[in-house]
Design a protein around this motif. Structure first.
Motif, PDB file in Angstrom:
ATOM      1  N   ILE A 152       4.999  -8.040 -13.967  1.00 53.20           N
ATOM      2  CA  ILE A 152       4.049  -8.245 -12.875  1.00 53.20           C
ATOM      3  C   ILE A 152       2.924  -9.143 -13.367  1.00 53.20           C
ATOM      4  O   ILE A 152       2.421  -8.984 -14.492  1.00 53.20           O
ATOM      5  CB  ILE A 152       3.491  -6.876 -12.403  1.00 53.20           C
ATOM      6  CG1 ILE A 152       4.638  -5.976 -11.946  1.00 53.20           C
ATOM      7  CG2 ILE A 152       2.498  -7.062 -11.290  1.00 53.20           C
ATOM      8  CD1 ILE A 152       4.207  -4.562 -11.654  1.00 53.20           C
ATOM      9  N   SER A 153       2.485 -10.042 -12.512  1.00 54.81           N
ATOM     10  CA  SER A 153       1.410 -10.956 -12.902  1.00 54.81           C
ATOM     11  C   SER A 153       0.073 -10.218 -12.914  1.00 54.81           C
ATOM     12  O   SER A 153      -0.072  -9.133 -12.340  1.00 54.81           O
ATOM     13  CB  SER A 153       1.340 -12.129 -11.922  1.00 54.81           C
ATOM     14  OG  SER A 153       0.953 -11.665 -10.651  1.00 54.81           O
ATOM     15  N   ALA A 155      -2.694 -11.040 -11.452  1.00 53.19           N
ATOM     16  CA  ALA A 155      -3.288 -10.990 -10.109  1.00 53.19           C
ATOM     17  C   ALA A 155      -2.706  -9.842  -9.297  1.00 53.19           C
ATOM     18  O   ALA A 155      -3.444  -9.107  -8.623  1.00 53.19           O
ATOM     19  CB  ALA A 155      -3.053 -12.314  -9.395  1.00 53.19           C
ATOM     20  N   SER A 156      -1.384  -9.647  -9.374  1.00 56.49           N
ATOM     21  CA  SER A 156      -0.780  -8.558  -8.607  1.00 56.49           C
ATOM     22  C   SER A 156      -1.173  -7.205  -9.181  1.00 56.49           C
ATOM     23  O   SER A 156      -1.337  -6.234  -8.435  1.00 56.49           O
ATOM     24  CB  SER A 156       0.731  -8.717  -8.545  1.00 56.49           C
ATOM     25  OG  SER A 156       1.292  -8.652  -9.821  1.00 56.49           O
ATOM     26  N   LYS A 157      -1.342  -7.117 -10.514  1.00 64.91           N
ATOM     27  CA  LYS A 157      -1.819  -5.868 -11.111  1.00 64.91           C
ATOM     28  C   LYS A 157      -3.208  -5.529 -10.592  1.00 64.91           C
ATOM     29  O   LYS A 157      -3.495  -4.382 -10.239  1.00 64.91           O
ATOM     30  CB  LYS A 157      -1.873  -5.990 -12.637  1.00 64.91           C
ATOM     31  CG  LYS A 157      -0.582  -5.724 -13.338  1.00 64.91           C
ATOM     32  CD  LYS A 157      -0.794  -5.732 -14.839  1.00 64.91           C
ATOM     33  CE  LYS A 157       0.513  -5.563 -15.564  1.00 64.91           C
ATOM     34  NZ  LYS A 157       0.351  -5.601 -17.016  1.00 64.91           N
ATOM     35  N   GLN A 158      -4.072  -6.531 -10.533  1.00 66.01           N
ATOM     36  CA  GLN A 158      -5.431  -6.339 -10.041  1.00 66.01           C
ATOM     37  C   GLN A 158      -5.406  -5.908  -8.575  1.00 66.01           C
ATOM     38  O   GLN A 158      -6.137  -5.006  -8.170  1.00 66.01           O
ATOM     39  CB  GLN A 158      -6.227  -7.649 -10.202  1.00 66.01           C
ATOM     40  CG  GLN A 158      -7.689  -7.531  -9.842  1.00 66.01           C
ATOM     41  CD  GLN A 158      -8.443  -6.651 -10.818  1.00 66.01           C
ATOM     42  OE1 GLN A 158      -8.069  -6.547 -11.987  1.00 66.01           O
ATOM     43  NE2 GLN A 158      -9.483  -6.001 -10.334  1.00 66.01           N
ATOM     44  N   ARG A 159      -4.556  -6.540  -7.773  1.00 62.87           N
ATOM     45  CA  ARG A 159      -4.427  -6.210  -6.356  1.00 62.87           C
ATOM     46  C   ARG A 159      -3.963  -4.756  -6.185  1.00 62.87           C
ATOM     47  O   ARG A 159      -4.513  -4.012  -5.360  1.00 62.87           O
ATOM     48  CB  ARG A 159      -3.426  -7.157  -5.696  1.00 62.87           C
ATOM     49  CG  ARG A 159      -3.797  -7.557  -4.308  1.00 62.87           C
ATOM     50  CD  ARG A 159      -2.840  -8.572  -3.703  1.00 62.87           C
ATOM     51  NE  ARG A 159      -2.629  -9.760  -4.530  1.00 62.87           N
ATOM     52  CZ  ARG A 159      -1.457 -10.159  -5.016  1.00 62.87           C
ATOM     53  NH1 ARG A 159      -0.362  -9.475  -4.764  1.00 62.87           N
ATOM     54  NH2 ARG A 159      -1.357 -11.235  -5.765  1.00 62.87           N
ATOM     55  N   ASN A 160      -2.962  -4.361  -6.984  1.00 63.44           N
ATOM     56  CA  ASN A 160      -2.462  -2.989  -6.920  1.00 63.44           C
ATOM     57  C   ASN A 160      -3.557  -1.987  -7.275  1.00 63.44           C
ATOM     58  O   ASN A 160      -3.688  -0.928  -6.649  1.00 63.44           O
ATOM     59  CB  ASN A 160      -1.268  -2.790  -7.849  1.00 63.44           C
ATOM     60  CG  ASN A 160      -0.036  -3.527  -7.378  1.00 63.44           C
ATOM     61  OD1 ASN A 160       0.039  -3.939  -6.224  1.00 63.44           O
ATOM     62  ND2 ASN A 160       0.932  -3.692  -8.266  1.00 63.44           N
ATOM     63  N   LYS A 161      -4.350  -2.331  -8.286  1.00 62.94           N
ATOM     64  CA  LYS A 161      -5.430  -1.451  -8.707  1.00 62.94           C
ATOM     65  C   LYS A 161      -6.468  -1.284  -7.591  1.00 62.94           C
ATOM     66  O   LYS A 161      -6.944  -0.176  -7.315  1.00 62.94           O
ATOM     67  CB  LYS A 161      -6.092  -2.039  -9.958  1.00 62.94           C
ATOM     68  CG  LYS A 161      -6.680  -1.046 -10.891  1.00 62.94           C
ATOM     69  CD  LYS A 161      -7.150  -1.742 -12.149  1.00 62.94           C
ATOM     70  CE  LYS A 161      -7.194  -0.767 -13.291  1.00 62.94           C
ATOM     71  NZ  LYS A 161      -7.645  -1.397 -14.525  1.00 62.94           N
ATOM     72  N   GLU A 162      -6.822  -2.397  -6.939  1.00 62.46           N
ATOM     73  CA  GLU A 162      -7.790  -2.349  -5.841  1.00 62.46           C
ATOM     74  C   GLU A 162      -7.252  -1.531  -4.668  1.00 62.46           C
ATOM     75  O   GLU A 162      -7.982  -0.727  -4.066  1.00 62.46           O
ATOM     76  CB  GLU A 162      -8.144  -3.763  -5.388  1.00 62.46           C
ATOM     77  CG  GLU A 162      -8.991  -4.531  -6.380  1.00 62.46           C
ATOM     78  CD  GLU A 162      -9.133  -6.000  -6.023  1.00 62.46           C
ATOM     79  OE1 GLU A 162      -8.622  -6.417  -4.958  1.00 62.46           O
ATOM     80  OE2 GLU A 162      -9.749  -6.736  -6.823  1.00 62.46           O
ATOM     81  N   ASP A 163      -5.966  -1.721  -4.346  1.00 58.94           N
ATOM     82  CA  ASP A 163      -5.359  -0.959  -3.250  1.00 58.94           C
ATOM     83  C   ASP A 163      -5.371   0.542  -3.564  1.00 58.94           C
ATOM     84  O   ASP A 163      -5.647   1.370  -2.688  1.00 58.94           O
ATOM     85  CB  ASP A 163      -3.929  -1.425  -2.995  1.00 58.94           C
ATOM     86  CG  ASP A 163      -3.853  -2.802  -2.378  1.00 58.94           C
ATOM     87  OD1 ASP A 163      -4.882  -3.267  -1.846  1.00 58.94           O
ATOM     88  OD2 ASP A 163      -2.752  -3.416  -2.434  1.00 58.94           O
ATOM     89  N   LYS A 164      -5.080   0.871  -4.798  1.00 64.86           N
ATOM     90  CA  LYS A 164      -5.058   2.272  -5.198  1.00 64.86           C
ATOM     91  C   LYS A 164      -6.459   2.874  -5.092  1.00 64.86           C
ATOM     92  O   LYS A 164      -6.630   4.018  -4.633  1.00 64.86           O
ATOM     93  CB  LYS A 164      -4.537   2.373  -6.631  1.00 64.86           C
ATOM     94  CG  LYS A 164      -4.220   3.774  -7.069  1.00 64.86           C
ATOM     95  CD  LYS A 164      -3.436   3.765  -8.363  1.00 64.86           C
ATOM     96  CE  LYS A 164      -3.039   5.183  -8.714  1.00 64.86           C
ATOM     97  NZ  LYS A 164      -2.147   5.235  -9.845  1.00 64.86           N
TER      98      LYS A 164
END
Length: 80
Positions: free
Chosen positions: A53-54, A56-65
């Protein structure tokens, strides 16, 4: 696969009468033999490296969580 071509002595017999000359027929037999070998021993598939996972997508997942956690926290009972 080509067990019917092997005689009692254990030799594989190949013949070709496609062409008029012996030399061309021998080349045809050699190409047949190569084809049989390639069919009998297929090359292994080349493995593809799995990409992770890139950032940016890790950061996005963290924010969504974090956002989902806040929504669930706001549903809790409030103490006065």
């Amino acid at each position: 696969q080509q067990s019917n071509r092997i005689n009692k002595e254990g030799f594989m017999t190949l013949s070709s009468q496609e062409y008029r000359t012996q030399q061309q027929n021998r080349k045809a037999v050699v190409s047949k033999l190569r084809q049989f070998i390639l069919e009998a021993y297929p090359r292994p598939k080349e493995r593809k490296m799995r990409k992770g996972i890139s950032k940016a997508s890790k950061q996005r997942n963290k924010e969504d969580k974090k956002r989902r956690g806040n929504v669930k926290a706001s549903r809790r009972r409030v103490d006065f």
